[in-house]
Motif scaffolding. Structure first.
Motif, PDB file in Angstrom:
ATOM      1  N   LYS A 138      42.920  35.155  37.601  1.00  7.14           N
ATOM      2  CA  LYS A 138      41.791  34.371  37.092  1.00  7.14           C
ATOM      3  C   LYS A 138      42.003  32.881  37.360  1.00  7.14           C
ATOM      4  O   LYS A 138      41.034  32.135  37.538  1.00  7.14           O
ATOM      5  CB  LYS A 138      41.610  34.612  35.595  1.00  7.14           C
ATOM      6  N   LEU A 179      37.083  31.126  32.241  1.00  8.60           N
ATOM      7  CA  LEU A 179      38.035  31.982  32.945  1.00  8.60           C
ATOM      8  C   LEU A 179      39.463  31.782  32.463  1.00  8.60           C
ATOM      9  O   LEU A 179      40.227  32.744  32.311  1.00  8.60           O
ATOM     10  CB  LEU A 179      37.948  31.721  34.453  1.00  8.60           C
ATOM     11  N   TRP A 228      40.511  32.018  40.656  1.00 12.66           N
ATOM     12  CA  TRP A 228      39.055  31.979  40.599  1.00 12.66           C
ATOM     13  C   TRP A 228      38.552  30.748  39.843  1.00 12.66           C
ATOM     14  O   TRP A 228      37.533  30.161  40.210  1.00 12.66           O
ATOM     15  CB  TRP A 228      38.528  33.256  39.942  1.00 12.66           C
ATOM     16  N   SER A 229      39.269  30.353  38.810  1.00 19.46           N
ATOM     17  CA  SER A 229      38.889  29.155  38.062  1.00 19.46           C
ATOM     18  C   SER A 229      38.923  27.929  38.966  1.00 19.46           C
ATOM     19  O   SER A 229      37.962  27.146  39.009  1.00 19.46           O
ATOM     20  CB  SER A 229      39.849  28.962  36.880  1.00 19.46           C
TER      21      SER A 229
END
Length: 504
Positions: free
Chosen positions: A268, A494, A271-272
């Motif tokens: 995550k 996230l 992705w953040s």
């Protein structure tokens, strides 16, 4: 180790020499990137018969290639090593910068038109051939430039992680990242004059050569901290202070575990970072690529004139405030005791509100061109402060062996966001201007054609009391203003709390 044999008690400060090299590399990076934006509207556009759609296509493809290359550039830097990887990156982008100068020659050869004057004076169907061929020639050079430039930030962020402890990384990043503003600051003072007196081709060549000079210095200046004869024991201990932090991954340079690109996507934290870059990078690149054209369209101000130079210079002088933005997380840490990630996110929230001032740019532009430039400048300063901190979140979360790879993924996301922004902007501005028929062909409506009594085939766009291209710019400004708050909210959702990655 040679560095440890230096018994001086006073700390050396060689890390700042390295930081200065990153600063100069980023300055050259943005100088090379900005030559086109400062020459296309006044010098290149008349020669090759371009409109905003041609320019938007070139800048969007540049962003797309940059994005794709970023994901591999990070892995390349991790594999090749910081020293050699950086040399390859700046060598390729400097070559690409110089290649722009040959686009006119290529267009003349391909079309069979033997001179610049003949290109400018062309009419009829050959105009379409000239604009298309020249656009693809510039795209080729721009792709080489993008390939090389994609390595700059993965390499620079990796060097920062090598030479600075976590608490100082955002500040060091803000310093070298200020090279983007300095490059943008120097550009309007030099590039329009080079183009005006030596030709736009020489502007690309002269600026491109600086990268080769930097390469010569980097060969002799850089080595890892533990191997550098310029770093003494005290400074090395300061640099490596995080190795004993229980909240970080304990690692040594020779036992770092690598991470694959696909594995990085499973976190995550990746992705953040990527979504934060996707939401905001296009804003900075839009202002970098389009502000000179905005001044010409909105106020009929040329960048080769004194007022145009002063306006662009002022914009990026304001952007230099971002140096203090990199210091804010350190201040928050010292006052509150928060961990670096929490302090950084708090600082980024503050920076996310400042671009809302860009909403005032168009309304205030009816008073004076200086007012929108000030609003845009403050928005750009906030972006650079945001950028310094979002890059540093990678070092907060990931071990050094993965930093360049994850930075490359985020850069790819930022490049895709920018590609979308450039492509939409270019086509929006052409559509917003309206069209008319000239010699049976549908062409963009201009102030000159309107003055000659031409009628609209497609009417001008209207938005919030503005018409034509100014309406299009207002729409894009609205998008720019809210992008940071949207990006911050998604990042916080996230990764709500500090959670470093442990590679197993």
């Amino acid at each position: 180790m040679e560095a440890l044999q230096n018994g001086n008690d006073k700390m050396t400060n060689y890390r700042w020499v390295i930081c200065s090299m990153l600063f100069f590399a980023t300055t050259v990076n943005y100088l090379d990137r900005q030559v086109l934006s400062l020459t296309w509207d006044e010098f290149i556009k008349p020669e090759f018969h371009w409109n905003e759609s041609h320019y938007g296509t070139i800048t969007s493809i540049f962003s797309l290639v940059y994005a794709v290359c970023m994901i591999f550039a990070g892995k390349f830097i991790d594999w090749m090593g910081t020293k050699k990887g950086y040399l390859w990156a700046i060598g390729i982008w400097s070559l690409g910068a110089c290649m722009h100068a040959g686009c006119g020659i290529f267009t003349e050869y391909w079309t069979g038109i033997g001179s610049k004057a003949a290109l400018i004076g062309a009419t009829g169907d050959v105009v379409v051939t000239i604009s298309t061929v020249s656009m693809y020639a510039f795209l080729a050079a721009r792709c080489i430039l993008a390939l090389g430039e994609s390595g700059n930030f993965p390499a620079a962020i990796k060097v920062t992680a090598e030479y600075f402890p976590k608490k100082d990384r955002a500040y060091a990043t803000s310093i070298f990242n200020a090279g983007a503003s300095i490059g943008a600051l120097i550009a309007p003072l030099t590039i329009p004059y080079l183009a005006k007196f030596l030709g736009w081709e020489m502007a690309f060549i002269v600026i491109g050569v600086f990268g080769f000079v930097w390469m010569g210095l980097w060969v002799f200046i850089y080595s890892t901290p533990s191997k550098s004869k310029h770093v003494n024991k005290v400074e090395l201990e300061y640099i490596e202070q995080d190795k004993d932090d229980n909240d970080t991954v304990k690692e040594t340079e020779h036992k770092e575990k690598s991470i694959s690109i696909w594995k990085a996507f499973s976190y995550k934290q990746t992705w953040s970072f990527a979504i934060g870059k996707f939401a905001t990078d296009g804003v900075w690149w839009f202002f970098l690529f389009w502000t000179p054209s905005y001044l010409s369209t909105q106020f009929n101000i040329k960048t080769s004139e004194g007022l145009g130079i002063a306006l662009i210079f002022t914009l990026y002088a304001i952007t230099m405030l971002s140096i203090y933005g990199g210091k804010l997380p350190t201040i928050i840490i010292n006052k509150t005791g928060l961990n670096p990630y929490a302090a950084r996110m708090r600082a980024m929230l503050i920076f996310a509100f400042i671009p809302l001032l860009v909403l005032l740019a168009q309304p205030l532009g009816t008073i004076s061109p200086w007012l929108p430039i000030i609003m845009i400048g403050l928005g750009c300063a906030a972006h650079q402060s945001w950028s310094a901190n979002i890059f540093s979140t990678v070092g907060d979360m990931f071990p050094k062996s993965a930093i360049a790879t994850v930075t490359g993924i985020g850069g790819m996301a930022g490049g895709i966001g920018s590609m979308i922004m450039q492509y939409v902007a270019g086509n929006l501005f052409v559509y917003a201007a309206g069209t008319t028929l000239v010699d049976g062909q549908e062409v963009e409506m201009t102030k000159e054609l309107l003055a000659q009594g031409a009628t609209f085939l497609q009417p001008q766009m209207e938005f919030m009391g503005f018409y034509g291209k100014p309406a299009g710019y207002f729409i894009i400004f609205c998008v720019c203003a809210v992008s940071y708050l949207i990006g911050w909210i998604i990042m916080k959702s996230l990764v709500p709390k500090y959670k470093p990655i442990v590679l197993e």
